[in-house]
Scaffold this motif. Sequence first.
Motif, PDB file in Angstrom:
ATOM      1  N   ALA A  61       0.786  -1.379   0.028  1.00 18.43           N
ATOM      2  CA  ALA A  61      -0.084  -0.057   0.019  1.00 18.43           C
ATOM      3  C   ALA A  61       0.705   1.247  -0.181  1.00 18.43           C
ATOM      4  CB  ALA A  61      -0.974  -0.026   1.218  1.00 18.43           C
ATOM      5  N   ILE A  62       0.553   2.138  -0.837  1.00 18.54           N
ATOM      6  CA  ILE A  62       1.581   3.133  -1.147  1.00 18.54           C
ATOM      7  C   ILE A  62       1.215   4.565  -0.184  1.00 18.54           C
ATOM      8  CG2 ILE A  62       2.110   2.467  -3.294  1.00 18.54           C
ATOM      9  CD1 ILE A  62       0.421   4.455  -4.507  1.00 18.54           C
ATOM     10  N   VAL A  63       2.103   5.333   0.389  1.00 18.15           N
ATOM     11  CA  VAL A  63       1.788   6.099   1.152  1.00 18.15           C
ATOM     12  C   VAL A  63       1.946   7.417   0.636  1.00 18.15           C
ATOM     13  CG1 VAL A  63       3.010   4.680   2.975  1.00 18.15           C
ATOM     14  CG2 VAL A  63       4.355   6.637   2.093  1.00 18.15           C
ATOM     15  N   SER A  64       2.510   7.654  -0.737  1.00 19.09           N
ATOM     16  CA  SER A  64       2.400   9.170  -1.253  1.00 19.09           C
ATOM     17  C   SER A  64       2.015   9.124  -2.316  1.00 19.09           C
ATOM     18  CB  SER A  64       3.999   9.501  -1.120  1.00 19.09           C
ATOM     19  OG  SER A  64       4.367   9.548   0.346  1.00 19.09           O
ATOM     20  N   ARG A  65       1.656  10.229  -3.000  1.00 21.15           N
ATOM     21  CA  ARG A  65       1.070  10.489  -4.347  1.00 21.15           C
ATOM     22  C   ARG A  65       2.151  10.234  -5.250  1.00 21.15           C
ATOM     23  NH1 ARG A  65      -3.710  12.388  -5.619  1.00 21.15           N
ATOM     24  NH2 ARG A  65      -4.965  13.170  -3.996  1.00 21.15           N
ATOM     25  N   ASP A  66       3.328  10.497  -4.986  1.00 28.81           N
ATOM     26  CA  ASP A  66       4.294  10.400  -5.868  1.00 28.81           C
ATOM     27  C   ASP A  66       5.105   8.967  -5.972  1.00 28.81           C
ATOM     28  OD1 ASP A  66       5.685  10.872  -3.606  1.00 28.81           O
ATOM     29  OD2 ASP A  66       7.338  12.498  -4.234  1.00 28.81           O
ATOM     30  N   SER A  67       4.366   8.131  -5.462  1.00 27.37           N
ATOM     31  CA  SER A  67       4.560   6.648  -5.489  1.00 27.37           C
ATOM     32  C   SER A  67       3.520   6.073  -6.398  1.00 27.37           C
ATOM     33  CB  SER A  67       4.757   6.235  -4.135  1.00 27.37           C
ATOM     34  OG  SER A  67       5.241   4.746  -4.116  1.00 27.37           O
ATOM     35  N   PRO A  68       3.549   6.383  -7.549  1.00 25.28           N
ATOM     36  CA  PRO A  68       2.442   5.793  -8.343  1.00 25.28           C
ATOM     37  C   PRO A  68       1.983   4.330  -8.279  1.00 25.28           C
ATOM     38  CG  PRO A  68       3.751   7.337  -9.869  1.00 25.28           C
ATOM     39  CD  PRO A  68       4.466   6.869  -8.490  1.00 25.28           C
ATOM     40  N   PRO A  69       0.946   3.702  -8.456  1.00 29.95           N
ATOM     41  CA  PRO A  69       0.584   2.335  -8.245  1.00 29.95           C
ATOM     42  C   PRO A  69       0.901   1.625  -9.578  1.00 29.95           C
ATOM     43  CG  PRO A  69      -1.425   3.750  -8.717  1.00 29.95           C
ATOM     44  CD  PRO A  69      -0.285   4.822  -8.710  1.00 29.95           C
ATOM     45  N   ALA A  70       2.314   1.129  -9.502  1.00 32.76           N
ATOM     46  CA  ALA A  70       2.678   0.397 -10.378  1.00 32.76           C
ATOM     47  C   ALA A  70       2.054  -0.985 -10.553  1.00 32.76           C
ATOM     48  CB  ALA A  70       4.181  -0.186 -10.344  1.00 32.76           C
ATOM     49  N   PHE A  71       1.149  -1.626  -9.266  1.00 37.53           N
ATOM     50  CA  PHE A  71       0.673  -2.908  -9.422  1.00 37.53           C
ATOM     51  C   PHE A  71      -0.678  -2.821  -8.953  1.00 37.53           C
ATOM     52  CE2 PHE A  71       5.153  -2.811  -7.811  1.00 37.53           C
ATOM     53  CZ  PHE A  71       5.934  -3.688  -8.891  1.00 37.53           C
ATOM     54  N   SER A 134      13.283   7.096 -15.086  1.00 41.65           N
ATOM     55  CA  SER A 134      14.369   7.698 -14.780  1.00 41.65           C
ATOM     56  C   SER A 134      13.901   8.627 -13.388  1.00 41.65           C
ATOM     57  CB  SER A 134      15.102   8.583 -15.760  1.00 41.65           C
ATOM     58  OG  SER A 134      15.395   7.602 -16.843  1.00 41.65           O
ATOM     59  N   PRO A 135      14.608   8.424 -12.261  1.00 39.08           N
ATOM     60  CA  PRO A 135      13.808   9.222 -11.161  1.00 39.08           C
ATOM     61  C   PRO A 135      14.697  10.301 -10.990  1.00 39.08           C
ATOM     62  CG  PRO A 135      15.274   7.477 -10.435  1.00 39.08           C
ATOM     63  CD  PRO A 135      15.005   7.234 -11.784  1.00 39.08           C
ATOM     64  N   LYS A 136      13.633  11.391 -10.133  1.00 41.87           N
ATOM     65  CA  LYS A 136      14.410  12.510  -9.456  1.00 41.87           C
ATOM     66  C   LYS A 136      15.220  12.287  -8.332  1.00 41.87           C
ATOM     67  CE  LYS A 136      12.534  16.081  -6.676  1.00 41.87           C
ATOM     68  NZ  LYS A 136      11.308  16.621  -6.220  1.00 41.87           N
ATOM     69  N   LEU A 137      16.348  12.876  -8.088  1.00 43.22           N
ATOM     70  CA  LEU A 137      16.986  12.891  -6.941  1.00 43.22           C
ATOM     71  C   LEU A 137      16.283  13.382  -5.842  1.00 43.22           C
ATOM     72  CD1 LEU A 137      19.692  11.481  -6.082  1.00 43.22           C
ATOM     73  CD2 LEU A 137      20.563  13.673  -6.303  1.00 43.22           C
ATOM     74  N   LEU A 138      16.140  12.558  -4.629  1.00 43.84           N
ATOM     75  CA  LEU A 138      15.344  13.050  -3.644  1.00 43.84           C
ATOM     76  C   LEU A 138      15.935  14.635  -3.013  1.00 43.84           C
ATOM     77  CD1 LEU A 138      15.163   9.735  -1.175  1.00 43.84           C
ATOM     78  CD2 LEU A 138      13.241  11.348  -1.670  1.00 43.84           C
ATOM     79  N   GLU A 139      14.986  15.236  -2.445  1.00 43.74           N
ATOM     80  CA  GLU A 139      15.496  16.762  -1.884  1.00 43.74           C
ATOM     81  C   GLU A 139      15.021  16.595  -0.413  1.00 43.74           C
ATOM     82  OE1 GLU A 139      14.776  20.240  -4.420  1.00 43.74           O
ATOM     83  OE2 GLU A 139      13.793  18.905  -5.696  1.00 43.74           O
ATOM     84  N   GLU A 140      15.687  17.547   0.217  1.00 52.74           N
ATOM     85  CA  GLU A 140      15.254  17.337   1.780  1.00 52.74           C
ATOM     86  C   GLU A 140      13.721  17.437   1.939  1.00 52.74           C
ATOM     87  OE1 GLU A 140      17.298  19.413   0.057  1.00 52.74           O
ATOM     88  OE2 GLU A 140      19.376  19.373   1.077  1.00 52.74           O
ATOM     89  N   TRP A 141      12.964  18.257   1.335  1.00 48.32           N
ATOM     90  CA  TRP A 141      11.624  18.413   1.510  1.00 48.32           C
ATOM     91  C   TRP A 141      10.853  17.259   0.956  1.00 48.32           C
ATOM     92  CZ3 TRP A 141       7.833  18.651  -2.480  1.00 48.32           C
ATOM     93  CH2 TRP A 141       8.417  18.708  -3.810  1.00 48.32           C
ATOM     94  N   ASP A 142      11.411  16.733   0.123  1.00 52.19           N
ATOM     95  CA  ASP A 142      10.537  15.128  -0.235  1.00 52.19           C
ATOM     96  C   ASP A 142      10.835  14.429   0.996  1.00 52.19           C
ATOM     97  OD1 ASP A 142      10.121  15.777  -3.190  1.00 52.19           O
ATOM     98  OD2 ASP A 142      12.320  15.509  -3.484  1.00 52.19           O
ATOM     99  N   ILE A 143      12.091  14.270   1.565  1.00 51.06           N
ATOM    100  CA  ILE A 143      12.234  13.374   2.661  1.00 51.06           C
ATOM    101  C   ILE A 143      11.343  13.591   3.830  1.00 51.06           C
ATOM    102  CG2 ILE A 143      13.971  12.510   4.465  1.00 51.06           C
ATOM    103  CD1 ILE A 143      16.163  12.795   2.293  1.00 51.06           C
TER     104      ILE A 143
END
Length: 679
Positions: A61-71, A134-143
């Motif tokens: 189960a995914i916790v964030s919107r920017d973790s699109p449901p691949a499955f 190709s993912p974006k590199l995590l930023e502090e605000w993402d974390i």
Amino acid sequence: MSRDPLLQPYTLKHLTLKNRVMTTSHEPAYPEDGMPKDRYRAYHAERARAGVALTMTAGSAIVSRDSPPAFTNVLAYKDEVVPWMAKLTDACHEHGCAVMIQLTHLGRRTRWDKGDWLPSLAAAQDREPAHRASPKLLEEWDIARIITDYADAAERMQAAGLDGIELEAYGHLMDQIWSPLTNDLDPPYGGSLENRMRFGLEVLSAIRARVGPEFIVGIRYAADEAQAGGITVEEGLQIGHRLKATGQVDFLNIIRGRVHTDPALTDVIPVQGMRSAPHLDFAGRVRAEVDLPTFHAARIPDVATARHAISSGLLDMVGMTRAHMADPHIVQKVMEGREDDIRPCVGATYCLDRIYQGGEALCIHNPSTGRELSLPHVIPPAGTRRNAVIVGAGPGGLEAARVAAERGHDVTVFEAASDPGGQIRLTAQTPRRAEMIGIIDWRMAQCAARDVTFRFNSFAEAQDVTDLSPDMVVIATGGMPEVSVLEEGNDLAVTGWDILSGDVKPGADVLIYDEAGDHVSLQAAELIAASGATVEIMTRDRSFSPEVMGMNLVPYMRTLQAQDTVFTVTRRLKGITRNGNRLRARIGTDYSDHEDMRDFDQVIVNQGTTPLADLYFDLKPLSRNLGAVDHGALVSGQGALFLDHNPDGTFTLYRIGDAVSARNTHAAIYEAMRMGVRW
């Protein structure tokens, strides 16, 4: 109190689990609009009703919107998930089954063009081969945002009444940050193990601050990535000790390996022909050294292996996930002393391969899995006892016989061969796919227990069938290899069946032209390559063997790439002529008028099958329904399946599987069952 190790209760924190059997988190792709609705709930409730102690939902189960449901994942970031998870939890709790859910952020293990089309993100910008984003590199605000998202999701699950949660840390964002292979971040989240673990530990702390100390929280993690430069065994054990030291983790669920490619995934979750329980001893080592409650699942397909895992102290809870897709009633049958009655998982992994190809999980030989609302696992008795005749003892015919006998009918099966099995018996000639015969053996045992009559070596004709005065007739005669695909020279080609059966010996320089895209060509190629021959597999498609799918393709590729084998796509075999003692292949393409000529010793054509349906058409005018089926009634489960089109007819008639058109094992068995339960 049973002395069976599998049936002993286990106490996890404050929670008493009634036995040692669980299903680990997996996503069967049944959610609707990201919610675990009625179908999803029925799937888990069936296993709870039959005695499993713990069902782990979602994968993940995914916790964030920017973790699109691949499955087709459950969307744990939405508040509306709470009432749906509450209904599922209540349904399982009614049967004394505990419920947990796996939460995750997929990181790079997804695609940017899913969900809300937000960029995927990860601790490195390397693309995951399996999903190609190709993912974006995590930023502090993402974390900071994602840590809060984890805590919000955990709070939702607690509000829904679940017994606990599991955090996913293998191949997903948390593990991508833990692993040196996928972390290019600067400190404080990159570099040393302490830094790489910081994100995960901050997630744990945020969750605990939200749900309190009593709610159960565990982690499923790769304690050894089994790849140079990744998490080693020693570092994996350090991770376990660090997690324990926080006092915030209640159990570990152990994984060994990576999941970023099909080959890596297949080593984590082995398919048929591969070693059973390959990581069990390693999970036991983690349990012994870290000393936290330990769960594990990876090709533990049978009760004997599961019992060993518990009795030897390797695990506290044993996961039998694919096994429960084949038979959700495993625990009940163990409790009732009916282990021989358990429908075996044959390791075909049709379930997972379908998920990774964007489909829904289906068991290759249990059509009720995922269809609990429309197709019962327990077959209801018929109101009237009838006389059924089945022609063909392949998987579809045997399923028709089993279902009819289970309903209380008298059943006779004709089979032209001396043994049951049809195409599966041919498939099982390959040692690596020998487990497939379990589909047949189980059904033969079920039929024997219900007094089904078999007539082997009997090529049935219409008179043979009508002499038995049947009320219903099922034609399950399968098909024969299609051999008319070429513009010329069809008679010069042989089929994959010819090679697998041993009727034709392999040549020295062989072309396999494959338009079916199924296992037959690859099985034939393995056999030919093993003889020392040169093999070329050619297809007009832009990819080869699409019906085999990703995980099942892995063992073939490992064998064939080590041999003298070539794979050619987007080329079409048009014809064959003789050229001395060789065969000249005329090869074209669907993309242009280009052609060339090449010589081979042997040409094999795999075009699938054409229905073997003469008997059906002989019987059709004698039947009440003239072979017709009401598709609306069939699909809905309501109304009459067979209409009386012929008042002089004396029986209903239908055909299934390849006797209708070339498809697969699941299709034949599904057709047999969903028609059979309506008789």
